[in-house]
Structures are given as C-alpha cells and as structure tokens.
Design a protein around this motif. Sequence first.
Motif, PDB file in Angstrom:
ATOM      1  N   LEU A 115       0.809  -1.187  -0.104  1.00  0.00           N
ATOM      2  CA  LEU A 115       0.041  -0.030   0.072  1.00  0.00           C
ATOM      3  C   LEU A 115       0.653   1.238  -0.004  1.00  0.00           C
ATOM      4  O   LEU A 115       1.761   1.359   0.908  1.00  0.00           O
ATOM      5  N   CYS A 135       3.152  -1.055   3.941  1.00  0.00           N
ATOM      6  CA  CYS A 135       2.329   0.239   4.047  1.00  0.00           C
ATOM      7  C   CYS A 135       3.488   1.251   4.277  1.00  0.00           C
ATOM      8  O   CYS A 135       4.265   1.425   5.029  1.00  0.00           O
ATOM      9  N   VAL A 138       0.366   5.730   4.810  1.00  0.00           N
ATOM     10  CA  VAL A 138      -1.180   5.230   5.003  1.00  0.00           C
ATOM     11  C   VAL A 138      -1.716   5.814   6.175  1.00  0.00           C
ATOM     12  O   VAL A 138      -1.184   5.669   7.084  1.00  0.00           O
ATOM     13  N   VAL A 158       2.851   5.874   8.824  1.00  0.00           N
ATOM     14  CA  VAL A 158       1.605   5.193   8.880  1.00  0.00           C
ATOM     15  C   VAL A 158       0.923   5.827  10.204  1.00  0.00           C
ATOM     16  O   VAL A 158       1.414   6.092  11.110  1.00  0.00           O
TER      17      VAL A 158
END
Length: 218
Positions: A115, A135, A138, A158
């Motif tokens: 992601l 990630c 994110v 994140v």
Amino acid sequence: MEDRKSSLEIISPGLPKELDILSIFDKCILPEDSFTKGIISNVLCKDQNADHVSFNKVLFKNVKFDNVSFKYLDLVDVRFENCDLSNVNFSQSVIHKVEMINCKMVGMNMSESALRNVLFEECDGSYALFRFLDCKQVGFKNSSLGSADFYKAKFSKVAFNNSNLQQTGMSGVSLKGIDLSSCNIEGLGVTVADLDGCIVSPEQVISFSKLLGLIIKR
C-alpha cells in the motif's frame, strides 16, 4: 482534503472530473482484465474470481461485493465510496493512491499487499486480514479495526487517528514512531519489543503495564 490527510502527505487519487459509466460486473471478469477512467456505481459485484485484474482512475460508489476474489489486484488512482467490501480477497495486491471512504471491509483480506498513499476513513475493517502488509504513507482515520490482524506488517509513515484497535493483532509489527494516542487500544495484541518507540497517551500506559508485569498502585 487537508483534514483527511492529517499529518501525512498522502497523495489523493488522480481522478478525472468527468468519468464514463463502466458496466462490467454483468459479465465474468477474466484474469488480467484492465479497466480505466470510469465510474462504477449502485451495482452488485457477485461471484467474481480473477487474478491480476487492474483498475486505473476508477470511482466505485455504492458497490456491494459478494463472493469476490481479485488476488494480485492492481489499483491505481481509485476511490471507493460507501462500498461493501466485506470478505473480499484483495491479497498480494498493489494499491497506490487509493481512498476508501465510509466503506464496510469486515473480513477483507489484503494480506501480503503493498500500500502506498492509501487512506481509510470512516471504515469498518473489523476482522480484516492485513498480515504481512507493506504500508507507506497510509492513514486510518475514524475507522474500526477491531480484531483485525496486522501480523508482521511493515509500517513506514502510517497514521492511526481516532480509530478502534480493540483486540487488534499487531504482533511482529514495529510501532516505532506510530502515534496511537487517539485510539482505543484495549486488548491490542503486541509484545514489549513491538511497542519500542510507540507514541501513547498516559492512560494507555496503564493498559500496556501488564505487558511489563507491572502492578499499578493507586
């Protein structure tokens, strides 16, 4: 949009102002099918199973997914609004510049996916599988991730804002620099090593004291 991004510089999907209507779920999606520049709205996507499908510059709005598996999915510049993605299989996918807004994602499988620049806002991701997720940039905002599983996920930039992380599994996840202070972390599944460098509130320290074998005297 700035409020959605919070403190992260998440790049939003680059959707054109005008999108053609895509009617694609009335037929069987085949492996390696590719769809671009369109809107899919107010439909049911049912009994679809295909690998390496790609969507580019697509808006999903009020779409319900039922018995859907799109492994190795490629999503770029895509937004999901008010969609039901419960139990879909999006594992081992590449997801870049994607927003999921007010979506139901109960039991969704995104394991082993990458992601980049992805926002989840006002979503219900209870029991979702995010194992071995990779990630970067994110954000999870005002979302429920209760009992979700992030086992050995990799986090880089994140953010979790005002989200429910009750009984969420994060074993093997380095939470260094991750701010959980605005979240409900009751029963968060972590080890002491996972928490090294994590940002928490004074109240949350009491919850984590059991991991250290501490007895809080009042």
